[in-house]
Each structure stands twice: as structure tokens, then as C-alpha cells.
Design a protein around this motif. Structure first.
Motif, mmCIF file in Angstrom:
data_model
loop_
_atom_site.group_PDB
_atom_site.id
_atom_site.type_symbol
_atom_site.label_atom_id
_atom_site.label_comp_id
_atom_site.label_asym_id
_atom_site.label_seq_id
_atom_site.Cartn_x
_atom_site.Cartn_y
_atom_site.Cartn_z
ATOM 1 N N ASP A 31 0.859 -1.173 0.000
ATOM 2 C CA ASP A 31 0.000 0.000 0.000
ATOM 3 C C ASP A 31 0.900 1.228 0.000
ATOM 4 O OD1 ASP A 31 -1.763 2.095 0.468
ATOM 5 O OD2 ASP A 31 -2.976 0.951 1.907
ATOM 6 N N TRP A 32 1.254 1.667 -1.192
ATOM 7 C CA TRP A 32 2.237 2.730 -1.391
ATOM 8 C C TRP A 32 1.784 4.034 -0.761
ATOM 9 C CZ3 TRP A 32 6.390 0.266 -2.733
ATOM 10 C CH2 TRP A 32 6.276 -0.906 -3.491
ATOM 11 N N GLY A 72 6.895 7.167 5.321
ATOM 12 C CA GLY A 72 7.834 6.642 4.338
ATOM 13 C C GLY A 72 8.257 7.722 3.359
ATOM 14 N N SER A 73 9.477 7.671 2.935
ATOM 15 C CA SER A 73 10.004 8.579 1.920
ATOM 16 C C SER A 73 9.971 7.860 0.576
ATOM 17 C CB SER A 73 11.446 8.955 2.266
ATOM 18 O OG SER A 73 12.098 9.498 1.137
ATOM 19 N N ILE A 74 9.540 8.554 -0.458
ATOM 20 C CA ILE A 74 9.495 7.951 -1.789
ATOM 21 C C ILE A 74 10.871 7.432 -2.201
ATOM 22 C CG2 ILE A 74 9.813 10.159 -2.971
ATOM 23 C CD1 ILE A 74 7.723 7.141 -4.198
ATOM 24 N N PHE A 75 11.925 8.083 -1.746
ATOM 25 C CA PHE A 75 13.276 7.666 -2.118
ATOM 26 C C PHE A 75 13.623 6.300 -1.529
ATOM 27 C CE2 PHE A 75 13.272 12.299 -2.249
ATOM 28 C CZ PHE A 75 13.558 12.469 -3.601
ATOM 29 N N TYR A 120 4.992 3.836 -12.442
ATOM 30 C CA TYR A 120 3.930 3.086 -11.759
ATOM 31 C C TYR A 120 3.549 3.799 -10.464
ATOM 32 C CZ TYR A 120 1.727 -0.318 -8.745
ATOM 33 O OH TYR A 120 0.873 -0.927 -7.858
ATOM 34 N N LEU A 121 4.567 4.136 -9.641
ATOM 35 C CA LEU A 121 4.282 4.818 -8.376
ATOM 36 C C LEU A 121 3.658 6.185 -8.616
ATOM 37 C CD1 LEU A 121 7.342 3.974 -6.105
ATOM 38 C CD2 LEU A 121 5.057 2.975 -6.080
ATOM 39 N N SER A 137 -2.930 5.424 -14.561
ATOM 40 C CA SER A 137 -2.118 4.257 -14.885
ATOM 41 C C SER A 137 -0.680 4.722 -15.086
ATOM 42 C CB SER A 137 -2.623 3.585 -16.173
ATOM 43 O OG SER A 137 -2.335 4.406 -17.290
ATOM 44 N N ALA A 138 0.244 3.792 -15.075
ATOM 45 C CA ALA A 138 1.648 4.139 -15.315
ATOM 46 C C ALA A 138 1.808 4.784 -16.685
ATOM 47 C CB ALA A 138 2.528 2.896 -15.205
#
Length: 114
Positions: free
Chosen positions: A62-63, A71-74, A89-90, A98-99
Motif C-alpha cells: 500500500d504505497w 515513508g520517503s518515496i526515495f 507506476y508509483l 495508470s503508469a
């Protein structure tokens, strides 16, 4: 999966809140750690002291929740790469595209505000 915010500020409070999740994701730069994680994801989460919510976010991929929990995207991107997921995708997850749609928007100059 949670709904993405308009933006994420990764400030000191978020950094502290997300320390365990970022430490786990950062550890995945090491091949042995990737192997150990892939072998038993739940045990690897437990070994890194994640909160129950962080553990669930990691295991469920679950991004949005990962970022909500500090959380850090990095760092979370290291987990995405392990799953053969792209930055596009993210980006799509966080923008509800969509990506392919996200990549097309970026190629055309990015999202316009206002």
C-alpha cells in the motif's frame, strides 16, 4: 489502498514517524537483504521494528499508506524496484492514473495546476 494526498511534506516529524519503514526499505539496496526479505517478508518486517500499520502497508504494498506513515518515496522506491515496479507506476498510484497515463502526462510537460 488509501487515497493519495495532493502532496507529501517529508519533514522532521515524518522522518521520525517513518524511521523504521525507511530503514527497512533502505536496507534493500543490499542483495543479501533483498534475498532475506523475499524469503520471509513478515519476519523481515518484524526484525525492523515496524509498527503494525507500517508492517501491513509493506506487506500489502500500500504505497499511499507507506507515505502516510512517514515513508520517503526515495526509500519506498527500493521496495517498488524489488517488485519490478517503475517510478511511473508509483507516480500513477499517487495521481490515480495508470503508469502509461502518468508517463504521457510527464512527457507532455507535467500536470498543470490552476
Amino acid at each position: 489502498m488509501g487515497k493519495a494526498q495532493d502532496n507529501y511534506l517529508h519533514d522532521l516529524a515524518a522522518s521520525r514517524r517513518g524511521y523504521a519503514i525507511n530503514r527497512l526499505c533502505g536496507s534493500l539496496k543490499n542483495a543479501e537483504n533483498r534475498r532475506r526479505f523475499s524469503q520471509d517478508e513478515a519476519a523481515y518486517c518484524d526484525a525492523h521494528g515496524l509498527s503494525p500499520e507500517q508492517r501491513k502497508a509493506i506487506l500489502d504494498r500500500d504505497w499511499v499508506a507507506m507515505l502516510d506513515l512517514g515513508g520517503s518515496i526515495f526509500y519506498t522506491f527500493k521496495l517498488a524496484v524489488l517488485d519490478d515496479r517503475s517510478m511511473q507506476y508509483l507516480g500513477g498510484v499517487f495521481t490515480e492514473m495508470s503508469a502509461e497515463e502518468f508517463a504521457a502526462v510527464m512527457r507532455s510537460g507535467g500536470r498543470r495546476f490552476g
